[in-house]
Design a protein around this motif. Sequence first.
Motif, PDB file in Angstrom:
ATOM      1  N   GLU A   1       0.846  -1.179   0.000  1.00  0.00           N
ATOM      2  CA  GLU A   1       0.000   0.000   0.000  1.00  0.00           C
ATOM      3  C   GLU A   1       0.891   1.243   0.000  1.00  0.00           C
ATOM      4  N   THR A   2       0.351   2.335  -0.518  1.00  0.00           N
ATOM      5  CA  THR A   2       1.050   3.611  -0.501  1.00  0.00           C
ATOM      6  C   THR A   2       0.522   4.436   0.662  1.00  0.00           C
ATOM      7  N   VAL A   3       1.424   4.888   1.520  1.00  0.00           N
ATOM      8  CA  VAL A   3       1.029   5.568   2.754  1.00  0.00           C
ATOM      9  C   VAL A   3       1.732   6.919   2.874  1.00  0.00           C
ATOM     10  N   ASN A   4       1.174   7.756   3.744  1.00  0.00           N
ATOM     11  CA  ASN A   4       1.683   9.106   3.940  1.00  0.00           C
ATOM     12  C   ASN A   4       2.762   9.122   5.019  1.00  0.00           C
ATOM     13  N   PHE A   5       3.767   9.972   4.847  1.00  0.00           N
ATOM     14  CA  PHE A   5       4.689  10.232   5.944  1.00  0.00           C
ATOM     15  C   PHE A   5       3.905  10.842   7.107  1.00  0.00           C
TER      16      PHE A   5
END
Length: 203
Positions: free
Chosen positions: A105-109
């Motif tokens: 999955e692509t996640v936020n800092f």
Amino acid sequence: MIAIIDYGVGNIGSVINMFKRIGVKDVVFTRQEQEIAQADKILLPGVGAFDRGMECLGNSGLIPILRKCALEDKKPFLGICLGMQLLTKGSEEGQKPGLGFIDAETVNFSFPPGSPYKIPHMGWNTVTVHKPNPLLDGSEEQRFYFVHSYYVHCNQAEDIMGTTDYGSAFTCAIQKDNIFATQFHPEKSHKYGMKLLQNFSSL
């Protein structure tokens, strides 16, 4: 032949110029399904928002041929920056499902208030190579240029090719069989990027 996918999202000029600089001439920038099907290798570039990237890919009609090239034909496939994120199942940035080529999955800092780490993560950082692979040489320091606010979280540790430290270690390069991806921009990373793209062209 390397097919660079034209789907309306990406810093294509610098990618093509880097291939020219390293002497790789058999490169096409295309949205033609037949050209993509005939290519030996596929490169999916991209900058910008996740949902817009998936929308542009969907509108291009190229998702089926990309899926066939990557998952069935097992052609060497490289995603760069947003192109890496689109290979995942989805992103915290948007609502649309990703391509799902990688179990990730692509996640936020996420940094606490007052943290010295700013978003976007921008600039040069060292990459730690985590496994033998044909693109990154783990025997010497690898430095690449980053510009991004999101990163990829892999659910399978064996898919992690490289990490970078920004507050903590995050995955910046992945490999699953014939599929490769980098969060950094090899086309902006001077000799390190030139070597990576040369290695990719030689697969």
